[in-house]
Design a protein around this motif. Structure first.
Motif, PDB file in Angstrom:
ATOM      1  N   SER A 187       0.836  -1.314   0.073  1.00 27.30           N
ATOM      2  CA  SER A 187       0.011  -0.004   0.089  1.00 27.30           C
ATOM      3  C   SER A 187       0.788   1.071  -0.060  1.00 27.30           C
ATOM      4  O   SER A 187       0.388   2.167  -0.339  1.00 27.30           O
ATOM      5  CB  SER A 187      -0.897   0.153   1.209  1.00 27.30           C
ATOM      6  OG  SER A 187      -0.207  -0.067   2.277  1.00 27.30           O
ATOM      7  N   THR A 188       2.168   1.144   0.330  1.00 31.54           N
ATOM      8  CA  THR A 188       3.077   2.205   0.259  1.00 31.54           C
ATOM      9  C   THR A 188       3.792   2.347  -1.027  1.00 31.54           C
ATOM     10  O   THR A 188       4.765   3.247  -1.071  1.00 31.54           O
ATOM     11  CB  THR A 188       3.960   2.180   1.668  1.00 31.54           C
ATOM     12  OG1 THR A 188       4.788   1.089   1.552  1.00 31.54           O
ATOM     13  CG2 THR A 188       3.200   2.441   2.897  1.00 31.54           C
ATOM     14  N   GLY A 189       3.523   1.513  -1.934  1.00 28.62           N
ATOM     15  CA  GLY A 189       4.429   1.472  -3.141  1.00 28.62           C
ATOM     16  C   GLY A 189       4.023   2.744  -4.094  1.00 28.62           C
ATOM     17  O   GLY A 189       2.936   3.283  -3.673  1.00 28.62           O
ATOM     18  N   SER A 190       4.819   2.769  -5.110  1.00 27.51           N
ATOM     19  CA  SER A 190       4.341   3.879  -6.121  1.00 27.51           C
ATOM     20  C   SER A 190       3.103   3.635  -6.946  1.00 27.51           C
ATOM     21  O   SER A 190       2.804   2.320  -7.330  1.00 27.51           O
ATOM     22  CB  SER A 190       5.579   4.172  -6.942  1.00 27.51           C
ATOM     23  OG  SER A 190       5.461   4.995  -8.094  1.00 27.51           O
ATOM     24  N   LEU A 191       2.355   4.610  -7.251  1.00 28.25           N
ATOM     25  CA  LEU A 191       1.056   4.679  -8.025  1.00 28.25           C
ATOM     26  C   LEU A 191       1.633   5.151  -9.461  1.00 28.25           C
ATOM     27  O   LEU A 191       0.327   4.987 -10.381  1.00 28.25           O
ATOM     28  CB  LEU A 191       0.049   5.249  -7.070  1.00 28.25           C
ATOM     29  CG  LEU A 191      -0.559   5.058  -5.942  1.00 28.25           C
ATOM     30  CD1 LEU A 191      -1.580   6.161  -5.641  1.00 28.25           C
ATOM     31  CD2 LEU A 191      -0.997   3.839  -5.932  1.00 28.25           C
ATOM     32  N   GLU A 192       2.764   5.521  -9.622  1.00 30.15           N
ATOM     33  CA  GLU A 192       3.010   5.977 -11.042  1.00 30.15           C
ATOM     34  C   GLU A 192       2.665   4.876 -12.130  1.00 30.15           C
ATOM     35  O   GLU A 192       3.288   3.765 -11.835  1.00 30.15           O
ATOM     36  CB  GLU A 192       4.224   6.351 -11.068  1.00 30.15           C
ATOM     37  CG  GLU A 192       4.648   7.202 -12.278  1.00 30.15           C
ATOM     38  CD  GLU A 192       5.795   7.887 -12.505  1.00 30.15           C
ATOM     39  OE1 GLU A 192       6.443   8.516 -13.249  1.00 30.15           O
ATOM     40  OE2 GLU A 192       6.478   7.869 -11.466  1.00 30.15           O
ATOM     41  N   LEU A 193       2.146   5.162 -13.132  1.00 32.35           N
ATOM     42  CA  LEU A 193       1.760   4.182 -14.320  1.00 32.35           C
ATOM     43  C   LEU A 193       2.744   4.450 -15.390  1.00 32.35           C
ATOM     44  O   LEU A 193       3.295   5.552 -15.677  1.00 32.35           O
ATOM     45  CB  LEU A 193       0.302   4.330 -14.805  1.00 32.35           C
ATOM     46  CG  LEU A 193      -0.752   4.102 -13.821  1.00 32.35           C
ATOM     47  CD1 LEU A 193      -2.206   4.359 -14.395  1.00 32.35           C
ATOM     48  CD2 LEU A 193      -0.704   2.816 -13.525  1.00 32.35           C
ATOM     49  N   LYS A 194       3.057   3.442 -16.136  1.00 33.16           N
ATOM     50  CA  LYS A 194       3.811   3.487 -17.225  1.00 33.16           C
ATOM     51  C   LYS A 194       3.163   3.539 -18.530  1.00 33.16           C
ATOM     52  O   LYS A 194       1.719   3.194 -18.587  1.00 33.16           O
ATOM     53  CB  LYS A 194       4.852   2.096 -17.448  1.00 33.16           C
ATOM     54  CG  LYS A 194       5.594   1.984 -16.173  1.00 33.16           C
ATOM     55  CD  LYS A 194       6.590   3.106 -15.836  1.00 33.16           C
ATOM     56  CE  LYS A 194       7.312   2.887 -14.615  1.00 33.16           C
ATOM     57  NZ  LYS A 194       8.400   4.064 -14.344  1.00 33.16           N
ATOM     58  N   GLY A 195       3.666   3.789 -19.703  1.00 36.64           N
ATOM     59  CA  GLY A 195       2.778   3.849 -20.891  1.00 36.64           C
ATOM     60  C   GLY A 195       2.962   2.555 -21.752  1.00 36.64           C
ATOM     61  O   GLY A 195       3.629   1.651 -21.232  1.00 36.64           O
ATOM     62  N   GLY A 196       1.872   2.513 -22.498  1.00 39.97           N
ATOM     63  CA  GLY A 196       1.891   1.082 -23.303  1.00 39.97           C
ATOM     64  C   GLY A 196       1.264   0.117 -22.393  1.00 39.97           C
ATOM     65  O   GLY A 196       0.390   0.485 -21.584  1.00 39.97           O
ATOM     66  N   THR A 197       1.327  -1.135 -22.746  1.00 41.51           N
ATOM     67  CA  THR A 197       0.894  -2.243 -22.307  1.00 41.51           C
ATOM     68  C   THR A 197       1.978  -2.798 -21.367  1.00 41.51           C
ATOM     69  O   THR A 197       2.968  -3.209 -21.588  1.00 41.51           O
ATOM     70  CB  THR A 197       0.665  -3.495 -23.094  1.00 41.51           C
ATOM     71  OG1 THR A 197      -0.327  -3.030 -24.137  1.00 41.51           O
ATOM     72  CG2 THR A 197      -0.045  -4.713 -22.397  1.00 41.51           C
TER      73      THR A 197
END
Length: 265
Positions: A187-197
Motif C-alpha cells: 500500500s505504500t508503493g508507487s502509484l505511477e503508471l507506465k505507458g503502453g501495455t
C-alpha cells in the motif's frame, strides 16, 4: 478525411515511446480513424501476450545482455499467493518486451513532415484505461474476457493500459469477500503508471474462493490514498452480489474499470 496511422507509429503509441504531448495527440488522431482504436487494442493485446509468455530465464539473459541500455528496476517483494513468473520488475520487463517486440518488427524511418502532421495538437479521446488478463498455459497465453470461467489453480498474468493516466492501482475482490492489492505490491508503493501495455511483476494464482474473482483497475490524474481505496473495496465486498456487479464507491476524481472471472466449482 483522416489520414491512416502507419504501423510504425501505432507500435510507438502502444509501447508509449512518444513524448507525453505527442502521445496524446497521436492517440486522439487514432481515435478519429475508422477502426483505429481496434488496431491499437489488437496490438496491445498481442504485446500483453508476449509479456505474459516470456520465460524467466530468457528475460534474465536478455537483461544481462542489454543492461547498459535498459534501466534497472528496484527489486519487488512478492506477497502471498503471488508467483515469481516475471520477478524482474515492471520497468525491466516492459522495456525488455518492447525491445524484443520491436526487434521482430522493423520500423521504417518516416519523414519529419509526415510525423508533424500526424501529431498535431488535439485532446485525447476515445481511449480508456484497460485491464488485460491472460491465463498461463503450456502453449500460448490465453486472453480472458469479462465473465469468462476460471478455476482454482489457474495462473493469471495481469496487465494494464494506462491510456495516458498518471497514477493507478490494481486490486481484486473474491467470492469470500477478501480484498487483494495487486499493484502496487504494497500500500505504500508507487502509484505511477507506465505507458503502453504493462504486465505486473508477478503472476497470480486463483485460490478456492467460490463464485467469482473481480479485478479492478483504478486510475487518476492525481495521487490518491491506496488505503482509502482498499477500505472502499472492503465495504463493497461485504455484499457478494454487489461486489460482483457494482462499481467501487469512489470519488469522481478516480476512474475505474473491472474484469470479473466466474469461478468454476
Amino acid at each position: 478525411m483522416s489520414q491512416h496511422t502507419p504501423d510504425w507509429l501505432l507500435e510507438r503509441i502502444a509501447l508509449g515511446e512518444l513524448p507525453p504531448e505527442e502521445l496524446a495527440a497521436a492517440r486522439a488522431r487514432l481515435a478519429e480513424e475508422p477502426g483505429g482504436l481496434e488496431r491499437l487494442a489488437k496490438l496491445e493485446s498481442d504485446d500483453g501476450a508476449t509479456l505474459a509468455k516470456l520465460p524467466p530465464a530468457q528475460v534474465a539473459a536478455e537483461v544481462a545482455r542489454r543492461r547498459r541500455v535498459v534501466e534497472a528496476a528496484r527489486p519487488v517483494q512478492s506477497p502471498r499467493r503471488w508467483l515469481p513468473a516475471l520477478a524482474l520488475g515492471v520497468p525491466v520487463v516492459a522495456g525488455l518486451a518492447a525491445l524484443m517486440i520491436s526487434s521482430q518488427r522493423e520500423l521504417p524511418e518516416e519523414p519529419r513532415q509526415q510525423q508533424a502532421v500526424l501529431l498535431e495538437t488535439t485532446r485525447t479521446k476515445g481511449l480508456e484505461p484497460r485491464l488485460l488478463i491472460h491465463r498461463q498455459r503450456r502453449g500460448e497465453p490465453e486472453p480472458l474476457a469479462d465473465s469468462v470461467q476460471a478455476r482454482p489453480g489457474d495462473v493469471l498474468q495481469l496487465s494494464y493500459v494506462s491510456a495516458g493516466k498518471r497514477y493507478g492501482a490494481v486490486l481484486s475482490i473474491d467470492g469470500r469477500g477478501a480484498v487483494t492489492l495487486h499493484s502496487p505490491d504494497v500500500s505504500t508503493g508507487s502509484l505511477e503508471l507506465k505507458g503502453g501495455t504493462v504486465s505486473l511483476a508477478s503472476a497470480y494464482e486463483l485460490d478456492d474462493a467460490p463464485s467469482f474473482e473481480r479485478f479492478f483497475f483504478v486510475t487518476s490524474e492525481a495521487l490518491f490514498d491506496v488505503n482509502a481505496l482498499l477500505e472502499s473495496a472492503r465495504a463493497l465486498a461485504q455484499d457478494s452480489e454487489a461486489a460482483r456487479r457494482e462499481p467501487l464507491p469512489l470519488p469522481a476524481s478516480l476512474s475505474q474499470t473491472s474484469v470479473t472471472l466466474e469461478k468454476a466449482p
